[in-house]
Structures are given as C-alpha cells and as structure tokens.
Design a protein around this motif. Structure first.
Motif, short mmCIF file in Angstrom:
data_model
loop_
_atom_site.label_atom_id
_atom_site.label_comp_id
_atom_site.label_asym_id
_atom_site.label_seq_id
_atom_site.Cartn_x
_atom_site.Cartn_y
_atom_site.Cartn_z
N ARG A 3 0.79 -1.11 0.08
CA ARG A 3 0.12 -0.14 -0.02
C ARG A 3 0.97 1.32 -0.07
O ARG A 3 1.83 1.38 0.99
CB ARG A 3 -1.08 0.03 1.13
CG ARG A 3 -1.91 -1.04 1.07
CD ARG A 3 -2.54 -1.40 2.65
NE ARG A 3 -2.90 -0.30 3.29
CZ ARG A 3 -4.37 0.35 3.02
NH1 ARG A 3 -5.09 -0.33 2.06
NH2 ARG A 3 -4.41 1.52 3.64
N VAL A 4 0.74 2.20 -0.97
CA VAL A 4 1.65 3.52 -1.27
C VAL A 4 0.78 4.67 -1.30
O VAL A 4 -0.22 4.63 -1.52
CB VAL A 4 2.30 2.97 -2.51
CG1 VAL A 4 3.24 4.31 -2.79
CG2 VAL A 4 3.20 1.83 -2.64
N LEU A 5 1.30 5.67 -0.40
CA LEU A 5 1.03 6.92 -0.39
C LEU A 5 2.05 7.82 -1.19
O LEU A 5 3.09 7.65 -0.95
CB LEU A 5 0.89 7.48 0.87
CG LEU A 5 0.34 9.07 1.15
CD1 LEU A 5 -0.70 9.37 0.52
CD2 LEU A 5 0.59 9.27 2.73
N ASP A 49 2.00 1.17 3.36
CA ASP A 49 3.34 0.43 3.67
C ASP A 49 4.55 1.23 3.44
O ASP A 49 5.62 1.39 3.96
CB ASP A 49 3.31 -0.92 3.01
CG ASP A 49 2.30 -1.80 3.34
OD1 ASP A 49 2.06 -2.09 4.64
OD2 ASP A 49 1.53 -2.24 2.32
N VAL A 50 4.22 1.93 2.27
CA VAL A 50 5.36 2.73 1.82
C VAL A 50 4.69 4.32 1.57
O VAL A 50 3.62 4.43 0.91
CB VAL A 50 6.03 2.18 0.38
CG1 VAL A 50 7.03 3.19 -0.18
CG2 VAL A 50 6.56 1.00 0.83
N ILE A 51 5.73 5.29 1.73
CA ILE A 51 5.39 6.73 1.37
C ILE A 51 6.30 7.17 0.30
O ILE A 51 7.54 7.16 0.88
CB ILE A 51 5.09 7.59 2.64
CG1 ILE A 51 4.05 7.03 3.56
CG2 ILE A 51 4.92 9.08 2.05
CD1 ILE A 51 3.88 7.78 4.93
N PRO A 82 5.57 3.24 8.69
CA PRO A 82 5.38 3.13 7.16
C PRO A 82 6.98 3.33 6.76
O PRO A 82 7.73 3.94 7.38
CB PRO A 82 4.74 4.19 6.64
CG PRO A 82 4.50 5.14 7.73
CD PRO A 82 4.43 4.48 8.93
N ARG A 83 7.42 2.87 5.64
CA ARG A 83 8.74 2.87 4.97
C ARG A 83 8.84 4.35 4.09
O ARG A 83 7.89 4.19 3.30
CB ARG A 83 9.45 1.67 4.25
CG ARG A 83 9.26 0.60 5.16
CD ARG A 83 10.47 0.59 5.93
NE ARG A 83 10.45 -0.85 6.58
CZ ARG A 83 11.79 -1.46 7.09
NH1 ARG A 83 12.89 -0.57 6.91
NH2 ARG A 83 11.65 -2.57 7.77
N VAL A 124 12.09 -1.22 -0.20
CA VAL A 124 11.78 -0.57 1.18
C VAL A 124 10.36 -1.23 1.87
O VAL A 124 10.47 -1.37 2.83
CB VAL A 124 11.59 0.87 1.02
CG1 VAL A 124 13.02 1.55 0.79
CG2 VAL A 124 10.76 1.37 0.29
N GLY A 125 9.57 -1.56 0.87
CA GLY A 125 8.25 -2.03 1.27
C GLY A 125 8.49 -3.39 2.07
O GLY A 125 8.02 -3.86 3.18
#
Length: 228
Positions: A3-5, A49-51, A82-83, A124-125
């Motif tokens: 899941r990415v922002l 999970d990742v930004i 989050p990473r 990174v995730g």
C-alpha cells in the motif's frame, strides 16, 4: 499487496508516479497528498506500507512530515511504521540527508525510470536492503564530513551504542560502508538472516526507524569515518 501513499506538490509528477504504481501488480495507491500537512493526515488515516515523499514543498516540508509521521506511528498505531522513500532531483542534497537522519528508508531520484521506481518501492516495502546503499553512503559521507561530525570532533555516541555486541557493531559498520546484507553475510561468514537479526537488534537498541538512519548514526558517532 504493498500500500503506497504518494506525496508531491507538483501535480504532473504526482500523477505520473501514481500512474506507474497503479499499473504495477501487487501495488495499491491508497492516497495522494500535495503537501506535508496533507501527507501526515493521510498517513494516519490510510496507514500505508510505503510513502513516496517529496522533500521541497511549501509549508510543511518532507523532512518535517517524515518526522511527524514516524513519531505518530510509534506512539499511536502500535504497528510497523511506514517506510518512507524520499523523492529528490539530485542525490547530493542536504535535504535528503536531513530526511535520512529523520528516519526515511532511502531516496529515489525523480528522473528514475518506472522499473527503478517499482524496485525501490518493493525493496523498502519488504524491509530489505537499503535502495542504492553505495549512493546513500556517498551522500551521508559528504554531509557528515561537511558538518564536522565524528568521534574525533567531540561527538558523543547515543547511550545505546555501548550496548551493541561486537557482532552488531561489525554489521553496523559494514552497513554504513554500503554493503548489502548478502555482502555482509559473505564477509562475516554468517547467514543473511543473521545479518538482518543483528541489524534489527541494533536499530531497536538505538531507537532507529530505518537502515538509512543507522548509517547516519554510524558516521555521526565516529563508528565509521568518511573515506575510511
């Protein structure tokens, strides 16, 4: 599913990143933010999970947003933080150094192609080796030297550094020199899983959020010296 922002104040760049990510299998874009304040709010609501974090934004910049997001996730969520993957236009950027110091997991140049973007998100995730460790080392060395940090300049290590075992200190030193987990395992004649265990224990003892932050601490405390 990762899941990415996506956070960037430039609409076209943000839209391009979102387009690449949405077309990739195993990736879900959970939100888009145009500034740091919006990023902090969305991170709390969507728990990505990742930004992908732009650094130079008006108002709350990427470094400040990174600090707030990681601090909030530590005190409120109880789950994994989050990473944060920093987006920048050039690698030797003091803003990137500040973000790594704040706990970002790595950085990505904005002119990187889709394959490199997806590889960085996956790395990174998955909590794997820092993306482009040799480049990160060069960045940290440059600003550690410029800031005059290190044991020879009177810098005092954080209290937890003395609590590291000999092996944990060895793993931290090799990590700071840009070696991957596989390379460290080969150098020390241990398994890759053992390397990860030592590094995770080190980060817990030093209260660190990311591998990149551990690299910064290694240089700033003089455990490793620029060019050494």
């Amino acid at each position: 599913m990762t899941r990415v922002l996506v956070v960037d104040d430039q609409f076209l760049i943000r839209a391009g990143l979102v387009g690449v990510l949405r077309a990739a299998p195993g990736v879900e874009v959970v939100g888009e933010a145009a500034d740091g304040e919006e990023a902090v709010a969305l991170a709390a609501r969507t728990r990505p999970d990742v930004i992908l974090m732009d650094i130079r934004m008006p108002g709350l910049n990427g470094i400040q947003a990174t600090e707030r997001i990681l601090a909030r996730s530590t005190t409120e969520s109880g789950g994994p933080a989050p990473r944060i993957l920093v987006l920048t236009t050039f690698d030797l950027d003091e803003y990137v150094y500040g973000a790594l110091r704040a706990g970002a997991s790595g950085f990505l140049l904005k002119d990187s192609g889709p394959e490199r973007l997806l590889a960085a998100v996956a790395a990174v995730g998955g909590g794997d080796a820092l993306f482009a460790p040799s480049v990160t080392r060069r960045l940290v060395e440059a600003f550690a030297r410029q800031a005059g940090t290190g044991a020879g300049n009177g810098a005092k290590p954080p209290p937890g550094l003395a609590a590291l075992t000999t092996r944990e200190a060895q793993v931290l030193k090799l990590t700071a020199r840009g070696l991957s987990n596989v390379e460290i395992a080969d150098r020390l004649y241990i398994s890759e899983a053992t390397v990860k265990t030592h590094l995770n224990r080190t980060m817990t003892k030093l209260d660190l959020n990311s591998r990149a932050q551990a690299v910064v601490v290694a240089y700033e405390t003089g455990l490793v010296t620029p060019g050494g």
